[in-house]
Motif scaffolding. Structure first.
Motif, PDB file in Angstrom:
ATOM      1  N   ARG A 240     -10.321  39.249 -43.523  1.00  0.00           N
ATOM      2  CA  ARG A 240     -11.504  38.723 -42.851  1.00  0.00           C
ATOM      3  C   ARG A 240     -12.184  37.670 -43.694  1.00  0.00           C
ATOM      4  O   ARG A 240     -12.360  37.800 -44.889  1.00  0.00           O
ATOM      5  CB  ARG A 240     -12.494  39.848 -42.591  1.00  0.00           C
ATOM      6  N   GLN A 282      -9.783  31.178 -39.604  1.00  0.00           N
ATOM      7  CA  GLN A 282      -9.927  32.521 -39.076  1.00  0.00           C
ATOM      8  C   GLN A 282      -8.607  33.117 -38.704  1.00  0.00           C
ATOM      9  O   GLN A 282      -7.605  32.451 -38.623  1.00  0.00           O
ATOM     10  CB  GLN A 282     -10.848  32.468 -37.889  1.00  0.00           C
ATOM     11  N   VAL A 283      -8.694  34.285 -38.415  1.00  0.00           N
ATOM     12  CA  VAL A 283      -7.624  35.100 -37.949  1.00  0.00           C
ATOM     13  C   VAL A 283      -6.408  34.368 -37.638  1.00  0.00           C
ATOM     14  O   VAL A 283      -6.374  33.523 -36.833  1.00  0.00           O
ATOM     15  CB  VAL A 283      -7.919  35.551 -36.537  1.00  0.00           C
ATOM     16  N   CYS A 292      -5.863  32.593 -30.598  1.00  0.00           N
ATOM     17  CA  CYS A 292      -6.680  33.205 -31.641  1.00  0.00           C
ATOM     18  C   CYS A 292      -8.129  32.787 -31.536  1.00  0.00           C
ATOM     19  O   CYS A 292      -9.039  33.593 -31.625  1.00  0.00           O
ATOM     20  CB  CYS A 292      -6.132  32.821 -33.011  1.00  0.00           C
ATOM     21  N   THR A 296     -11.259  35.119 -31.091  1.00  0.00           N
ATOM     22  CA  THR A 296     -12.270  35.235 -32.127  1.00  0.00           C
ATOM     23  C   THR A 296     -13.657  35.008 -31.549  1.00  0.00           C
ATOM     24  O   THR A 296     -14.594  35.724 -31.884  1.00  0.00           O
ATOM     25  CB  THR A 296     -11.981  34.221 -33.242  1.00  0.00           C
ATOM     26  N   ASN A 299     -14.608  37.996 -29.803  1.00  0.00           N
ATOM     27  CA  ASN A 299     -15.024  39.003 -30.771  1.00  0.00           C
ATOM     28  C   ASN A 299     -16.457  38.757 -31.199  1.00  0.00           C
ATOM     29  O   ASN A 299     -17.271  39.682 -31.258  1.00  0.00           O
ATOM     30  CB  ASN A 299     -14.126  38.956 -32.014  1.00  0.00           C
ATOM     31  N   TRP A 300     -16.702  37.502 -31.492  1.00  0.00           N
ATOM     32  CA  TRP A 300     -18.033  37.164 -31.993  1.00  0.00           C
ATOM     33  C   TRP A 300     -19.094  37.525 -30.956  1.00  0.00           C
ATOM     34  O   TRP A 300     -20.095  38.156 -31.259  1.00  0.00           O
ATOM     35  CB  TRP A 300     -18.115  35.684 -32.355  1.00  0.00           C
TER      36      TRP A 300
END
Length: 449
Positions: A240, A282-283, A292, A296, A299-300
């Motif tokens: 992370r 990121q990821v 991705c 992401t 996710n955020w």
DNA sequence: ATCAATGATTGTGC
DNA sequence: GCACAATCATTGAT
């Protein structure tokens, strides 16, 4: 070999029981010569044989050796052996041999495939490089960052690979050595007992199977090691990285300006991701097909929504900040719009004036918000909706050329958008619907566009 | 070393 | 398939 021969001689009972052949072959020439005798003669012969058998242990080693030699040199021996071999093959061996044709083990195939995919097995250095490249590709193609991160992974992987190969080689070598040893042994033994080539073949395949089961264990543990390595190095959670400040700002801006409905559409997510250039750092380790960046962003927003909802108070300050920011932005935008429109006659704005506020007076507004820290819902909401309303405001201003000073300190941000159970889902009030019954500041800007 | 913040994952419900 | 809630695992500040 000699030991065995001796055993056969010194324990004839056993040998005879196990291999009737030996008994037959054990018949001395002079005994065998009495074939044509009558019944009594035969009895006599059998008695002789039995006697010989019973007394064989009394014989000296030399005598036994001599007998063995005589046996081996008997002219009928090869013919007899070949017949016996044939019989052996026709009986049990052929049946067992048929069963040997078993399909390839699916488990082994899985292991092989995985090792190949991971670049552990397969061609030498090329495999590893390919795997590394694949890993890099899977990581979203981020640049230097990733290569650095993966170098360690690659090093460890090649270590595993090396161990795997040396072990495999060892096993193969041992297998070959053992096979040749057994083959020699059998060939040697074939002089004293009937052994068909097929039998040797079978024995070899048995050996190979045993060794391949060992190899399978090796493959299994290698796979496990690779999996552990993967999870250790490629697990996104472990890798992370915090978003850049700029990215967080952009996301927060969006979030607070769409507070009434903080669910960005796919396009919005994509755009946000692009703006934040989230993919870069990121990821990365996901399927090649995985988007991705969007993931992401999702996710955020997921995290943000839940955490905001959980503790709104904690986010008040932040909300204020972004409200101010967006307000300022909007103010600039509107100011520009006003200038451009060369507005005249600042009359009453539209019926939606209840939700309007003194945009150009952003300084005051900011002050107000700072003073209103205790009740930031209204502030955040006001600010939050500014940006989303800029366009419509521009439109309105262009039409009316005016704006109202509607920034009442009592506007309420009914955490409204948050339904009783805390969800946003119910707060899908259409934008632009500003009921007169609502507080002056309750601007609903559900800009889900 | 500790702890809050935070990005990601997992399990659940719709 | 998405959103939510809980949780994990790491980061960064103290």
């Amino acid at each position: 070999m000699d030991d065995q021969s001796r055993m056969m001689q010194t324990h004839p009972g056993v040998s005879l029981a196990g291999h009737s052949v030996q008994g037959g072959m054990g018949l001395p020439p002079h005994v065998q010569g009495h074939e044509g005798a009558d019944g009594d003669g035969r009895k006599q012969d059998i008695g002789d044989i039995l006697h010989q058998i019973m007394t064989i242990t009394d014989q000296s080693l030399d005598e036994a050796q001599a007998k063995k030699h005589a046996l081996n040199c008997h002219r009928m021996k090869p013919a007899l052996f070949s017949v016996l071999c044939e019989i052996k093959e026709k009986t049990g061996l052929s049946i067992r041999g048929a069963q040997e044709e078993e399909p390839p083990d699916p488990q082994l195939m899985r292991l092989d495939n995985m090792l190949l995919a991971e670049g552990v097995s397969g061609p030498e250095k090329g495999g590893g490089a390919a795997a590394a490249a694949a890993a890099a590709a899977a990581s979203g193609g981020s640049g230097s960052d990733n290569t650095a991160e993966h170098s360690d992974y690659r090093a460890k992987l090649s270590q595993i690979r090396q161990i795997y190969h040396t072990e495999l080689e060892k096993y193969e070598q041992a297998c070959n050595e053992f096979t040749t040893h057994v083959m020699n042994l059998l060939r040697e033994q074939s002089r004293t007992r009937p052994i068909s080539p097929k039998e040797i073949e079978r024995m070899v395949s048995i050996i190979h199977r045993k060794f391949s089961s060992i190899q399978m264990q090796l493959k299994q543990s290698t796979c496990e090691a690779v999996m552990i390595l993967r999870s250790r190095f490629l697990d996104a959670r472990r890798k992370r990285r915090n978003f850049s400040k700029q990215a967080t700002e952009i996301l927060n801006e969006y979030f607070y300006s769409h507070l009434s409905n903080p669910y960005p559409s796919e396009e919005a997510k994509e755009e946000l991701a692009k703006k934040c250039s989230i993919t870069v750092s990121q990821v990365t380790i996901k399927g090649p097909k995985h988007k991705c960046s969007e993931h992401t962003v999702s996710n955020w927003f997921g995290n943000k929504r839940i955490r905001y909802k959980k503790n709104i108070g904690k986010f008040q300050e932040e909300a204020n900040l972004y409200a101010a920011k967006t307000a300022v932005n909007a103010a600039h935008a509107v100011a520009a719009a006003v200038q451009n429109s060369q507005a005249n006659s600042p009359t009453t704005p539209t019926s939606g004036s209840s939700g309007s506020f003194n945009l150009p007076n952003s300084g005051d507004m900011f002050m107000n918000m700072q003073n209103l820290n205790g009740d930031s819902y209204q502030v955040s909401q006001v600010g939050a909706n500014v940006q989303s309303q800029v366009d419509s405001l521009r439109h309105v201003i262009n039409q009316t050329g005016g704006y109202s000073d509607g920034l009442g300190g009592n506007s309420l941000y009914s955490p409204h958008s948050l339904s009783a159970n805390g969800g946003w889902q119910d707060a899908t009030t259409p934008s632009s619907v500003t009921s007169p019954t609502e507080g002056p500041g309750s601007v609903h800007s559900d800009t889900s566009n």
